[in-house]
Scaffold this active site. Sequence first.
Site, PDB file in Angstrom:
ATOM      1  N   GLU A 490       0.798  -1.230   0.000  1.00 53.80           N
ATOM      2  CA  GLU A 490       0.000   0.000   0.000  1.00 53.80           C
ATOM      3  C   GLU A 490       0.835   1.288   0.000  1.00 53.80           C
ATOM      4  OE1 GLU A 490      -2.628  -0.662   3.295  1.00 53.80           O
ATOM      5  OE2 GLU A 490      -3.864  -2.071   2.177  1.00 53.80           O
ATOM      6  N   GLU A 556      -6.614  -7.053  -1.697  1.00 54.53           N
ATOM      7  CA  GLU A 556      -7.037  -7.444  -0.348  1.00 54.53           C
ATOM      8  C   GLU A 556      -8.555  -7.320  -0.228  1.00 54.53           C
ATOM      9  OE1 GLU A 556      -5.107  -5.343   2.810  1.00 54.53           O
ATOM     10  OE2 GLU A 556      -3.095  -5.742   2.060  1.00 54.53           O
TER      11      GLU A 556
END
Length: 888
Positions: A490, A556
């Site tokens: 991320e 995710e």
Amino acid sequence: MIKSLTIAKALFISALVITLVAPTKSVKAQNSYELNTGWRCAPIANTKDPGTAISSINYNINDWMPATVPGTVLTTLVANKQMPDPFYGMNNEQIPDIYKTGRDYYTYWFVKDFKQAAATKGNQVYLNFRGVNYSFDVFLNGHKLNSQLNNGMFMRRSFNITKWLTAAGNNRLAVIVYPPDVVGNANGGQGGDGTIAKNVGIQYTAGWDWIQPIRDRNTGIWDKVTIQTTGAVKINNPHVVTLVPGIRQPDGAQQPAIIKVSTELENAGNAPVSGTLQYILDGKTISKKVTLKANATQEIKLDDYSLANPKLWWPNGYGPQNLYNLRLQFVADNKVSDQQDISVGVRQLTTEWNARTESRQINVNGQRVFIKGGNWIVSDEMLRFSDARYDAEVRFHRDMNLNLIRVWGGALIERPEFYEACDKYGMLVFQDMWGSGDCNGRWIDPMKLEDQWTRRKYPDDHDLYLASIKDQVKMIRNYASLAIWCGGNEITPPEDILKALKDTIMPALDNTRWFIEYSNSENMSRNVAGGNGDGPYGIQPLSVFWNDRTFPFNSEVGSVGVSDYESLKRFIPAENLVPPVYDENTHKTKTDPVWDYHKYIGYDGFINKYGKPKDAEDFANKAQLVNYDQYRALMEGFSSHMWDWYTGTIIWKTQNPWTAMRGQMYDYYLDPNACLYGLHNGSAPLHIMYNPTDGMVMVANNTFKPLTNLMLVAKIYDMAGKETLITQVFADVTAATTKRYLSIKPNIDAAAKEDGAFVVLELLAQDKTLLSQNIYWVANEKGDYTGLQKMDKANLQVTATNLSNGKIEVTLTNAAKGPLAFFNRLSVVDATTKARLLPAFYSDNYVTVLPGETKKVMVEYTPVKDAPKPLISVSGWNGPERFIAIGQ
């Protein structure tokens, strides 16, 4: 009071270790062995003598503690009962945290005596470390081997010890291991206060929302230590690249593939050496004459080789995982100086932008592959890795019908044995590099010690980071399964690191794989649906997975994962086996503190729809129904929009490195729960399914072959087992797509109105072979499963037959008249204790058998030597637990 392992639990773990079967090695040096037993250790507080003295064979270490190597300081302390098992109850709170004790508390000497004869005739002997956390000095027979402190968790180190070996062959190795330079404050944040990321090491050791802090921050000799003997010339970091041009099919004759091989050759001698670098592949030898200067290292490239009619490697579900053995040798004076055996999967990976989904797609051997993946942390938080455990865990992912594992960036670049298992089972690997948005400054976070600008520069030592990446890339780049390199979780690494990765390191060391800057980068997937590029997380109405569009390559997305009651009993004290209570009015859950400590994530009102749980066992049993439904729907929903909305999705997450209670398809002890089999069903390569909101029946074909003249059958069963046929039509299914057929919503709504119903979908081949079956349980018009609570007992007959050592066939036959035999859990158990034998692998589980139907389930496990023949346990929603003897 500190609670330690019970006798029963200790026996269970011993059995677990015994029953794990180690696979064969894929990379093997010619003459190498591990130093993995007989180590001893002591904290520096107990030992003031220098390493030159401690490494003398005459130095007395009789009172030192036995040490676990590979392992960590905490691994050793727990093994010696100096600390309680942090996986049980709230024992972890009883273990001193390094932030409070100071680094010296977990700074330890490790000593190993070993036999190794002095080298002769120009041979060389090397001492190799594959991973030490965080820094260390090393001594052998009174000599310090390193000139400066060895830093970094992810750096292999090799020492030529030829001249320091004793003539008698009795040698002592002494290593002092220091914890990470910055240990971080485990203050409850993601990665604690974030400063753990100042190191080039693992980040989650300071705690995360799915794990408690690891008190020693994984200090120790955590990976393998080997002694290697070669001739004057040693082979280092071989590199094998396979090129498979064109669009291929898994079967039939193949056009040639190109094999490219290079390696570093190290001449440790004081004179030049001439010889032949060669490799043997598929019965052919490819060679090159080489002359190496004294005390020099040189990279040598061999001529490309055209491999005729290659047997290709494919991801799981698309074709076989063929592997070749490539034997790489350096030969001088008609003797093999060094040799490595390398397992090679012949395949080519490419990526391209899919304009329809606005995301990247992955192609293998020219064919696009729809990604069905799981996020992976590490195998064990205390780094007790083993080849066998890796094999079992990756096999579970194969059994879920997944085809990719993402190794999350707050952890590590995995060990070679992990990728070996992925090669074996067809799991592509999406490998993050070290870094996370949580620690490295993506967001404002009041739990962090330093501001975003400062955290954005982590780690402190960029040169060490880059050196570590180079080393780890060389370590794992030959594995066919490795598909994607990712700059971080991320967030990108700092700009100078990212530039070096993109412009220098990856082009030079591994230029055939896709490199993305960070895990939810827009270079991978455009943010066409809003949000932050991943999720949703937590439990969802099933309609969300089908109808709500998310990131088109979602790195995710995940939900719950409480295991069943047998699993809970392994780590929750009896007095804490209290089910969570959800308040429908306040939407809050009252949870036992041990459940909270083990990161329980709420099921909200989903459990209560099956009737309020009476106790923890009832709660865990009902949780399995929710687990199965959640993960089946998750993968079905994404598959329903395959190549339209999505090119892939990756579940957050499929496993835990300790006894957590969320995001897992099997528990730490390798006992599967219903999540695994919901995925096994929903992710099947050929799969019939329906959208629970509009009733649309469809077939997902995740293979490269079209199927014609199939029969699609849809029917309904009531709670008493009465069957009503909805429709039966012929169907064709194109390759690598999802096809919609018809809606059966009116039929379902009418049948399920009062007490719910079972919807059964089947896909039959021309010879009436069942290709796909899917059985749904549908709530009534109020959203409750009242009918399930009223079901009569099923008349299920069960037999078990031993097919071979460790392989059992279980046959389940339901009576023709009566209800479905619903949601039957099978387990192979010890005949005396009735404890489950783990790991065990089931071709299916949580099985529902229709009236008049027979199903067979294959069970594989590793028999315990001299143990009595096990039993098969079967327990269902509407059937009591029974223990079935296994016949011949």
